[in-house]
Design an enzyme around this catalytic site. Structure first.
Site, PDB file in Angstrom:
ATOM      1  CD  GLU A 186     -12.380   5.113   1.936  1.00 44.65           C
ATOM      2  OE1 GLU A 186     -11.608   6.316   0.792  1.00 44.65           O
ATOM      3  OE2 GLU A 186     -11.697   4.130   0.913  1.00 44.65           O
ATOM      4  CE  LYS A 233      -4.939  -1.547   2.135  1.00 48.45           C
ATOM      5  NZ  LYS A 233      -4.032  -3.065   1.915  1.00 48.45           N
ATOM      6  CB  SER A 279       0.011  -7.955  -0.756  1.00 49.42           C
ATOM      7  OG  SER A 279      -0.835  -9.258   0.109  1.00 49.42           O
TER       8      SER A 279
HETATM    9  C1  LIG Z   1      -4.992  -3.443   2.022  1.00 50.05           C
HETATM   10  C2  LIG Z   1      -4.334  -5.118   1.415  1.00 50.05           C
HETATM   11  C3  LIG Z   1      -4.537  -5.816   0.554  1.00 50.05           C
HETATM   12  C4  LIG Z   1      -5.875  -5.701  -0.440  1.00 50.05           C
HETATM   13  O1  LIG Z   1      -6.116  -4.694  -1.110  1.00 50.05           O
HETATM   14  P1  LIG Z   1      -5.584  -4.972  -2.842  1.00 50.05           P
HETATM   15  O2  LIG Z   1      -6.067  -3.387  -3.383  1.00 50.05           O
HETATM   16  O3  LIG Z   1      -6.856  -5.683  -3.224  1.00 50.05           O
HETATM   17  O4  LIG Z   1      -4.683  -5.323  -2.928  1.00 50.05           O
HETATM   18  C5  LIG Z   1      -4.088  -6.887   0.477  1.00 50.05           C
HETATM   19  N1  LIG Z   1      -3.142  -7.461   1.020  1.00 50.05           N
HETATM   20  C6  LIG Z   1      -2.498  -6.638   2.459  1.00 50.05           C
HETATM   21  C7  LIG Z   1      -1.624  -7.314   2.823  1.00 50.05           C
HETATM   22  C8  LIG Z   1      -3.295  -5.557   2.532  1.00 50.05           C
HETATM   23  O5  LIG Z   1      -2.950  -4.359   2.915  1.00 50.05           O
END
Ligand SMILES: *Cc1c(COP(=O)(O)O)cnc(C)c1O
Length: 399
Positions: A112, A90, A378
């Site tokens: 948000e 992010k 992610s």
């Molecule tokens: C917010 C988040 C997601 C989901 O958001 P996407 O916009 O679909 O990537 C996935 N993995 C992590 C670690 C997150 O913090």
């Protein structure tokens, strides 16, 4: 050639567009006509990539996971977004949008957040850039995500608990849009995923595209070819997936496999599998698939992973699924938990619960031994430790 990229009207097939209140037309139009020239300029790229490198810690490693590869019979690489500053992908988007906000002369930031991860990333870059920041968060989520609330406050953000509706993400989004309507000229609204009115889905996808830009040269170095056979990622709103596939989206040699949150199962009413269970609607200013009842009322999504329980899906991903460019799987809570323990035991990496939904697809795949697979981790799992511990008895036997 067929393209899955955004068209010049702001649509991905039948999905996308900008459905905003009249009072925001000029603001959204201003963003639409200026974002591309700014973020593709040499000056912006230089500042953006310097911060990605020196502040966020990029490039993130592309790690060959040998024990996982052996288990699943392929050549599995993990794209390590969990190693970024603040623990997930992010931050890439937050850095990019705050730089854009400054170039557009905005002086105040709003956002948000549901689980709090996007709120933390936004509060982080606001501290970095010395900009005032207000984060809207449903009152229920403020209670559930206490640690992230304290992190945002420590970073200097004002956290505004939203008491309307179910007091969760959708209500926080409505309140952020209301704020934006009141301060359209001086306020920049940082959206955290490939959702919202055009141009946000494309803006966020481009800022996250650094992920696939790196995968290209990292694979060329390690495999002697710059594309994989499979790309795998989890989808909440879709931003880490969009970044992972961006430079391969029209390259049909590369198969795309996306994991959404099945919750307790897609037939259980406790699910966040929007692509499988949603229907066409308008959410957050975009025409996309939405979890809704026959009257168009939003059905509150459920997932063990707070970052995936969003009642919509980015328009890019709705289209990829509709056109069969991507294979979409709903991965249930128990599959994600098992996958998180497996990665931890085999590779010494504790993933975020969201990322565990991408890993949870691996047992359902049929690979051949030469297949090169890139799966994006992610985020890291520190924030999910309480949930993991609550299920430790199910998984603590040797995997
Ligand atoms: C917010 C988040 C997601 C989901 O958001 P996407 O916009 O679909 O990537 C996935 N993995 C992590 C670690 C997150 O913090």
């Amino acid at each position: 050639m067929k393209s899955y990229k955004i068209d010049n009207q702001g649509y991905y097939g039948e999905f996308g567009g900008a459905y905003v209140p009249e009072i925001l037309y000029a603001t959204v139009e201003n963003l639409r006509t200026s974002y591309e020239a700014i973020i593709e300029s040499a000056e912006f790229k230089k500042e953006f990539h310097a911060l990605l490198r020196d502040y966020a810690g990029r490039p993130s490693p592309l790690y060959y996971a040998s024990r996982m590869s052996e288990r699943y019979g392929c050549r599995l690489y993990l794209k390590r977004e969990d190693l970024n500053h603040t623990g997930a992908h992010k931050i890439n988007n937050a850095i990019g949008q705050i730089l854009l906000a400054r170039k557009m002369g905005k002086r105040r930031i709003i956002a948000e957040t549901g689980a709090g991860q996007h709120g933390v990333a936004t509060a982080t870059v606001c501290a970095l850039m010395n900009m005032p920041c207000r984060i809207y968060m449903g009152a229920t989520d403020v209670q559930r995500q206490h640690v992230n609330v304290e992190r945002m406050k420590m970073l200097g953000a004002e956290v505004f608990p939203v008491e309307s509706g179910n007091k969760t993400l959708k209500d926080a989004t409505n309140e952020a849009i209301r704020d934006w309507c009141c301060h359209p000229s001086d306020t920049f609204y940082i959206i955290g995923s490939t959702v919202g009115p055009h141009p946000y889905p494309d803006l966020v996808a481009r800022l996250q595209s650094v992920i696939s830009e790196e995968i290209k040269w990292q694979l060329a170095e390690k495999e002697g070819r710059d594309y994989p056979d499979y790309l795998m990622a989890c989808v909440g709103g879709g931003s880490n997936a969009a970044g992972t596939i961006f430079h391969y989206i029209d390259d049909e040699r590369v198969k795309i496999v996306l994991g959404e949150a099945g919750g307790k199962g897609i037939d259980s009413n406790l699910t966040a599998a929007t692509i499988k269970c949603g229907s066409l609607g308008i959410l957050h200013g975009s025409r996309t698939l939405v979890m809704q009842d026959e009257d168009g009322q939003i059905i509150e999504p459920y997932s063990i992973s707070a970052g995936l329980d969003y009642p919509g899906i980015g328009p890019m991903h709705a289209n990829l699924a509709r056109q069969h460019r991507a294979t979409v799987m709903a991965v249930n809570d128990d599959e994600a938990l098992r996958a998180a323990y497996e990665l931890t035991r085999l590779e010494g990496i504790i993933p975020a619960l969201e990322s565990a939904h991408a890993l949870g697809m691996l047992p359902r795949m049929k690979f051949s031994p030469d297949d090169v697979v890139v799966l994006t981790v992610s985020g890291r799992g520190d924030k999910d430790l309480d949930t993991y511990l609550a299920h430790a008895n199910d998984f603590n036997e040797k995997q």
